[in-house]
Design a protein around this motif. Structure first.
Motif, PDB file in Angstrom:
ATOM      1  N   ARG A  14       0.810  -1.213   0.000  1.00 18.67           N
ATOM      2  CA  ARG A  14       0.000   0.000   0.000  1.00 18.67           C
ATOM      3  C   ARG A  14       0.844   1.263   0.000  1.00 18.67           C
ATOM      4  O   ARG A  14       0.369   2.304  -0.425  1.00 18.67           O
ATOM      5  CB  ARG A  14      -0.936   0.005   1.200  1.00 18.67           C
ATOM      6  CG  ARG A  14      -2.076  -0.951   1.025  1.00 18.67           C
ATOM      7  CD  ARG A  14      -3.142  -0.702   2.062  1.00 18.67           C
ATOM      8  NE  ARG A  14      -4.206  -1.657   1.859  1.00 18.67           N
ATOM      9  CZ  ARG A  14      -4.724  -2.409   2.797  1.00 18.67           C
ATOM     10  NH1 ARG A  14      -4.307  -2.295   4.038  1.00 18.67           N
ATOM     11  NH2 ARG A  14      -5.677  -3.267   2.527  1.00 18.67           N
ATOM     12  N   HIS A  18       2.871   3.173  -6.874  1.00 23.10           N
ATOM     13  CA  HIS A  18       1.850   3.003  -7.913  1.00 23.10           C
ATOM     14  C   HIS A  18       0.458   2.808  -7.311  1.00 23.10           C
ATOM     15  O   HIS A  18       0.312   2.434  -6.158  1.00 23.10           O
ATOM     16  CB  HIS A  18       2.212   1.860  -8.863  1.00 23.10           C
ATOM     17  CG  HIS A  18       2.197   0.506  -8.235  1.00 23.10           C
ATOM     18  ND1 HIS A  18       3.265   0.001  -7.536  1.00 23.10           N
ATOM     19  CD2 HIS A  18       1.233  -0.435  -8.195  1.00 23.10           C
ATOM     20  CE1 HIS A  18       2.960  -1.196  -7.093  1.00 23.10           C
ATOM     21  NE2 HIS A  18       1.730  -1.490  -7.466  1.00 23.10           N
ATOM     22  N   VAL A  19      -0.562   3.091  -8.109  1.00 28.12           N
ATOM     23  CA  VAL A  19      -1.943   2.978  -7.655  1.00 28.12           C
ATOM     24  C   VAL A  19      -2.324   1.503  -7.609  1.00 28.12           C
ATOM     25  O   VAL A  19      -2.250   0.801  -8.618  1.00 28.12           O
ATOM     26  CB  VAL A  19      -2.897   3.742  -8.605  1.00 28.12           C
ATOM     27  CG1 VAL A  19      -4.339   3.586  -8.150  1.00 28.12           C
ATOM     28  CG2 VAL A  19      -2.502   5.202  -8.702  1.00 28.12           C
ATOM     29  N   ASP A  20      -2.736   1.050  -6.446  1.00 29.95           N
ATOM     30  CA  ASP A  20      -3.079  -0.356  -6.284  1.00 29.95           C
ATOM     31  C   ASP A  20      -4.225  -0.535  -5.297  1.00 29.95           C
ATOM     32  O   ASP A  20      -4.452  -1.616  -4.793  1.00 29.95           O
ATOM     33  CB  ASP A  20      -1.846  -1.134  -5.813  1.00 29.95           C
ATOM     34  CG  ASP A  20      -1.982  -2.623  -6.029  1.00 29.95           C
ATOM     35  OD1 ASP A  20      -2.658  -3.016  -6.987  1.00 29.95           O
ATOM     36  OD2 ASP A  20      -1.434  -3.400  -5.218  1.00 29.95           O
ATOM     37  N   ASP A  21      -4.957   0.535  -5.025  1.00 30.02           N
ATOM     38  CA  ASP A  21      -6.047   0.460  -4.066  1.00 30.02           C
ATOM     39  C   ASP A  21      -7.385   0.698  -4.775  1.00 30.02           C
ATOM     40  O   ASP A  21      -7.436   1.289  -5.837  1.00 30.02           O
ATOM     41  CB  ASP A  21      -5.846   1.472  -2.938  1.00 30.02           C
ATOM     42  CG  ASP A  21      -5.816   2.898  -3.448  1.00 30.02           C
ATOM     43  OD1 ASP A  21      -5.281   3.126  -4.555  1.00 30.02           O
ATOM     44  OD2 ASP A  21      -6.325   3.786  -2.752  1.00 30.02           O
ATOM     45  N   GLY A  24      -8.331   4.403  -5.549  1.00 25.07           N
ATOM     46  CA  GLY A  24      -7.482   4.959  -6.609  1.00 25.07           C
ATOM     47  C   GLY A  24      -7.845   4.423  -7.981  1.00 25.07           C
ATOM     48  O   GLY A  24      -7.954   5.181  -8.953  1.00 25.07           O
ATOM     49  N   ARG A  27     -11.215   5.865  -9.007  1.00 24.46           N
ATOM     50  CA  ARG A  27     -11.082   7.272  -9.426  1.00 24.46           C
ATOM     51  C   ARG A  27     -10.515   7.374 -10.833  1.00 24.46           C
ATOM     52  O   ARG A  27     -11.026   8.121 -11.665  1.00 24.46           O
ATOM     53  CB  ARG A  27     -10.178   8.027  -8.438  1.00 24.46           C
ATOM     54  CG  ARG A  27      -9.927   9.478  -8.819  1.00 24.46           C
ATOM     55  CD  ARG A  27      -8.941  10.141  -7.868  1.00 24.46           C
ATOM     56  NE  ARG A  27      -7.793   9.325  -7.517  1.00 24.46           N
ATOM     57  CZ  ARG A  27      -6.761   9.068  -8.315  1.00 24.46           C
ATOM     58  NH1 ARG A  27      -6.722   9.558  -9.530  1.00 24.46           N
ATOM     59  NH2 ARG A  27      -5.759   8.321  -7.900  1.00 24.46           N
ATOM     60  N   ILE A  28      -9.473   6.591 -11.117  1.00 23.15           N
ATOM     61  CA  ILE A  28      -8.867   6.623 -12.454  1.00 23.15           C
ATOM     62  C   ILE A  28      -9.886   6.219 -13.510  1.00 23.15           C
ATOM     63  O   ILE A  28     -10.049   6.899 -14.530  1.00 23.15           O
ATOM     64  CB  ILE A  28      -7.624   5.711 -12.515  1.00 23.15           C
ATOM     65  CG1 ILE A  28      -6.469   6.333 -11.736  1.00 23.15           C
ATOM     66  CG2 ILE A  28      -7.213   5.460 -13.971  1.00 23.15           C
ATOM     67  CD1 ILE A  28      -5.276   5.406 -11.543  1.00 23.15           C
ATOM     68  N   VAL A 114      -2.282   8.561 -17.100  1.00 19.81           N
ATOM     69  CA  VAL A 114      -2.038   7.281 -16.435  1.00 19.81           C
ATOM     70  C   VAL A 114      -1.268   6.341 -17.360  1.00 19.81           C
ATOM     71  O   VAL A 114      -1.605   6.224 -18.539  1.00 19.81           O
ATOM     72  CB  VAL A 114      -3.373   6.599 -16.032  1.00 19.81           C
ATOM     73  CG1 VAL A 114      -3.114   5.267 -15.342  1.00 19.81           C
ATOM     74  CG2 VAL A 114      -4.217   7.513 -15.157  1.00 19.81           C
ATOM     75  N   GLU A 131       5.685   8.313 -12.973  1.00 18.92           N
ATOM     76  CA  GLU A 131       5.273   9.049 -11.790  1.00 18.92           C
ATOM     77  C   GLU A 131       6.103  10.320 -11.590  1.00 18.92           C
ATOM     78  O   GLU A 131       5.574  11.365 -11.225  1.00 18.92           O
ATOM     79  CB  GLU A 131       5.360   8.180 -10.545  1.00 18.92           C
ATOM     80  CG  GLU A 131       4.748   8.909  -9.361  1.00 18.92           C
ATOM     81  CD  GLU A 131       5.157   8.349  -8.029  1.00 18.92           C
ATOM     82  OE1 GLU A 131       6.346   8.028  -7.856  1.00 18.92           O
ATOM     83  OE2 GLU A 131       4.286   8.253  -7.159  1.00 18.92           O
ATOM     84  N   GLU A 136       0.109   8.945 -13.186  1.00 13.38           N
ATOM     85  CA  GLU A 136      -0.133   7.872 -12.230  1.00 13.38           C
ATOM     86  C   GLU A 136       0.249   6.574 -12.916  1.00 13.38           C
ATOM     87  O   GLU A 136       0.205   6.477 -14.139  1.00 13.38           O
ATOM     88  CB  GLU A 136      -1.605   7.840 -11.816  1.00 13.38           C
ATOM     89  CG  GLU A 136      -1.981   9.049 -10.975  1.00 13.38           C
ATOM     90  CD  GLU A 136      -3.380   8.942 -10.444  1.00 13.38           C
ATOM     91  OE1 GLU A 136      -3.528   8.537  -9.267  1.00 13.38           O
ATOM     92  OE2 GLU A 136      -4.305   9.257 -11.200  1.00 13.38           O
ATOM     93  N   VAL A 138      -0.214   2.250 -12.909  1.00 11.54           N
ATOM     94  CA  VAL A 138      -0.894   1.040 -12.465  1.00 11.54           C
ATOM     95  C   VAL A 138      -0.136  -0.118 -13.085  1.00 11.54           C
ATOM     96  O   VAL A 138       0.194  -0.080 -14.271  1.00 11.54           O
ATOM     97  CB  VAL A 138      -2.370   1.020 -12.929  1.00 11.54           C
ATOM     98  CG1 VAL A 138      -3.047  -0.269 -12.515  1.00 11.54           C
ATOM     99  CG2 VAL A 138      -3.124   2.232 -12.397  1.00 11.54           C
TER     100      VAL A 138
END
Length: 174
Positions: A14, A18-21, A24, A27-28, A114, A131, A136, A138
């Motif tokens: 976490r 990178h976005v992994d939640d 997130g 939202r993307i 992204v 980044e 962002e 992923v």
């Protein structure tokens, strides 16, 4: 001191860059509407074709990036990301991990929001580069699977999506 366990690995994941939640990813996918799919195949049986077709059917603009085709799924195909004439939100990478860095550089150059690396693709250097340029990142996630998991239908057919909701997806007909 105890050895690191499963919860420690989850907590470490976490805090990575990178976005992994779920919030997130949601939202993307909610704020992005234009997806350039690098390596989109013209073959109906390939995973990239399935993912792009699904995203088209769910209201996204899909831009194929594949020099071998003039058009895929009825959409004009471009030879490279830099040839795409419109603003791109997500650059979805269906290429080998070692081919991602030049794609990340192109994503930065065109001002994408992204850099999305598909399942099995995890180029950490490319993600860090993206980044650092304000994108962002992923990694190792499928756009189609994440969209279905977070916005629609997978949980209604028995798949554990780890998303609890009493709302049915609005796009389903039942």
């Amino acid at each position: 001191m105890r050895p690191p366990g499963r919860l420690d690995r989850i907590a470490q994941k976490r805090i990575e860059f990178h976005v992994d939640d779920i919030p997130g990813l949601r939202r993307i996918l909610r704020t992005s509407k234009v997806i350039a799919v690098v390596g989109l195949s013209g073959d109906w049986f390939r995973p990239s074709y399935f993912a792009a077709k699904y995203m088209l059917e769910h209201g996204y603009t899909v831009i194929p990036v594949n020099p071998a085709h003039d058009a895929i799924l009825g959409q004009k195909s471009y030879k490279s990301l830099r040839d795409v004439p419109v603003k791109v939100d997500i650059v979805d990478c269906f290429r080998k991990t070692e081919e991602i860095i030049p794609i990340a550089e192109d994503a930065i150059a065109i001002g994408a929001k992204v850099l999305w690396q598909q399942l099995g693709v995890t180029n950490v250097e490319a993600a860090k580069k993206a980044e650092a340029a304000g994108l962002e990142a992923v990694m190792d996630r499928c756009v189609k699977i994440e969209h279905g998991r977070l916005f629609g239908g997978l949980n209604w057919c028995g798949v554990n999506t780890r998303v609890i909701s009493a709302k049915r997806p609005q796009w389903l007909s039942y």
